[in-house]
Design a protein around this motif. Sequence first.
Motif, PDB file in Angstrom:
ATOM      1  N   GLY A 212      42.631   0.189 -35.975  1.00 37.64           N
ATOM      2  CA  GLY A 212      42.798  -1.422 -35.769  1.00 37.64           C
ATOM      3  C   GLY A 212      42.406  -2.179 -36.784  1.00 37.64           C
ATOM      4  O   GLY A 212      43.124  -3.301 -36.907  1.00 37.64           O
ATOM      5  N   TRP A 216      44.882  -5.095 -37.887  1.00 35.46           N
ATOM      6  CA  TRP A 216      44.970  -6.454 -37.995  1.00 35.46           C
ATOM      7  C   TRP A 216      45.336  -6.838 -39.594  1.00 35.46           C
ATOM      8  O   TRP A 216      46.270  -8.268 -39.869  1.00 35.46           O
ATOM      9  CB  TRP A 216      43.122  -6.792 -38.271  1.00 35.46           C
ATOM     10  CG  TRP A 216      43.353  -7.361 -36.298  1.00 35.46           C
ATOM     11  CD1 TRP A 216      43.094  -5.985 -35.754  1.00 35.46           C
ATOM     12  CD2 TRP A 216      42.910  -8.767 -36.147  1.00 35.46           C
ATOM     13  NE1 TRP A 216      42.360  -6.853 -34.073  1.00 35.46           N
ATOM     14  CE2 TRP A 216      42.308  -8.499 -34.804  1.00 35.46           C
ATOM     15  CE3 TRP A 216      43.128 -10.166 -36.414  1.00 35.46           C
ATOM     16  CZ2 TRP A 216      42.023  -9.262 -33.838  1.00 35.46           C
ATOM     17  CZ3 TRP A 216      42.323 -10.802 -35.480  1.00 35.46           C
ATOM     18  CH2 TRP A 216      42.626 -10.133 -34.439  1.00 35.46           C
ATOM     19  N   HIS A 253      46.832  -8.495 -31.055  1.00 32.47           N
ATOM     20  CA  HIS A 253      45.766  -8.534 -31.686  1.00 32.47           C
ATOM     21  C   HIS A 253      45.112  -7.430 -30.116  1.00 32.47           C
ATOM     22  O   HIS A 253      43.889  -7.380 -30.385  1.00 32.47           O
ATOM     23  CB  HIS A 253      45.131 -10.123 -31.524  1.00 32.47           C
ATOM     24  CG  HIS A 253      45.907 -10.482 -32.496  1.00 32.47           C
ATOM     25  ND1 HIS A 253      45.648 -11.708 -33.380  1.00 32.47           N
ATOM     26  CD2 HIS A 253      46.139 -10.150 -34.220  1.00 32.47           C
ATOM     27  CE1 HIS A 253      46.089 -11.781 -34.231  1.00 32.47           C
ATOM     28  NE2 HIS A 253      46.279 -10.504 -35.043  1.00 32.47           N
ATOM     29  N   THR A 254      45.810  -8.804 -29.196  1.00 33.15           N
ATOM     30  CA  THR A 254      44.629  -7.332 -27.988  1.00 33.15           C
ATOM     31  C   THR A 254      44.968  -6.296 -27.961  1.00 33.15           C
ATOM     32  O   THR A 254      44.239  -5.518 -27.418  1.00 33.15           O
ATOM     33  CB  THR A 254      45.552  -8.330 -26.516  1.00 33.15           C
ATOM     34  OG1 THR A 254      45.356  -9.348 -26.605  1.00 33.15           O
ATOM     35  CG2 THR A 254      45.100  -7.421 -25.417  1.00 33.15           C
ATOM     36  N   ASN A 257      42.960  -4.870 -30.127  1.00 34.48           N
ATOM     37  CA  ASN A 257      41.212  -4.539 -30.049  1.00 34.48           C
ATOM     38  C   ASN A 257      40.506  -4.101 -29.129  1.00 34.48           C
ATOM     39  O   ASN A 257      39.270  -3.472 -29.189  1.00 34.48           O
ATOM     40  CB  ASN A 257      40.530  -6.628 -29.515  1.00 34.48           C
ATOM     41  CG  ASN A 257      41.138  -7.505 -30.947  1.00 34.48           C
ATOM     42  OD1 ASN A 257      40.627  -7.372 -32.246  1.00 34.48           O
ATOM     43  ND2 ASN A 257      41.060  -8.579 -30.369  1.00 34.48           N
TER      44      ASN A 257
END
Length: 283
Positions: A212, A216, A253-254, A257
Motif C-alpha cells: 500500500g 502511494w 488511492h481507495t 487504502n
Amino acid sequence: MRLVTTVFLWLVTTVLLAVAVPTMWAQRHVVSEDGYASMAASAADDAQLQQAMASELTTQILAFASDNGFELNRDLVHGVAAGYTGNAGFPGQFAAANRIAHRWMFTDSAQQEQGSQGRWLIDIAPMLNDPSLRETLGNLDLDVPQTLTVPITVPETTGLRPGKLRVLATWGPWVSIGATILTGVFALLTLSAARARGKAIAALGVSALLVGAAGWAGFEIARGYVNDALNRTTGDIRTVADVMVNHAEDSLHTWLNITLAAGGVLVVLGVVAAMLGGLRRPQ
C-alpha cells in the motif's frame, strides 16, 4: 531451513501482492471497456467536468451550425448545453461517448474507424443527439450525424497510436487474475511453512502495508508522467481529461487504502494470535 523457506515464501507473496493490487485495479477500471465507461460516468458528476463539456459542446454546436449556414447566440447555446450536462442523463451519455476513446487505445477497431489520422477521439454525437439538445437543433433543421468525433490528442505530440495498448486488453485479465490467485496460494503456503502462525499472519500484514505504501509513492512518481501526457491536450478537453485522471487517482488511492487497512488488521490479528499462543505454552 524452515525459517528460510518461510521468509522466501513471504517475499514471493509480497511481490505477487504488489503485482495483484494495481493490475486488478487497472483491469477493472481502465482495461475493461465497461469499467472505463463506468468510471467516466462517475467522473461526469463532477461540476468542473460538466462545465468543461458544456463549453466544448457549445463550441461544437456553433461550428456545426456555422457549417450549415446558421449563426447562433453563444450565450444561449451555452445555457442549453450547461443545462444538459447538469441533468441526470448526462453521465450515461458521457460514458457512451468515451467508449470510442477506449476502443482507440485498446483495440484495432478504432484504427479502422478512424483511418490513418492516428488521433485519439471522443464521440460527442450521443450527447448532441440527446432530446434536450436535439430539440433546439431540430428547430434549425440541423441533422446531427450518428458520429461526431472531437480530437483529444494529435499525432505529433504523443507516442500513443490506435490499438497500441491492445496487448493489455489481451493479457491484462490473465495477469491480474493469475497474480491474485498466486498471492492467495503463496500466502497459505507461508502460513503452512511458518512455525509461529501468529507471526506469519503479522508478516503478511506487513506485506500489505508495504504494498500500500509503495503504491502511494509509486503513483506520486508516475503523476509527473501523467501530467506530461495531459499537457498534450488543450482547452476544455484538457480539463475533462484532468478531471477523469483525478477521479481514477482517487479510485486507485481507495484500493491502496483498503490494502493498508487490511495490512493493519492482519498485523493486529497476528500480534494477538502470537500473544495468545505464548500464554498457552507451559511455563
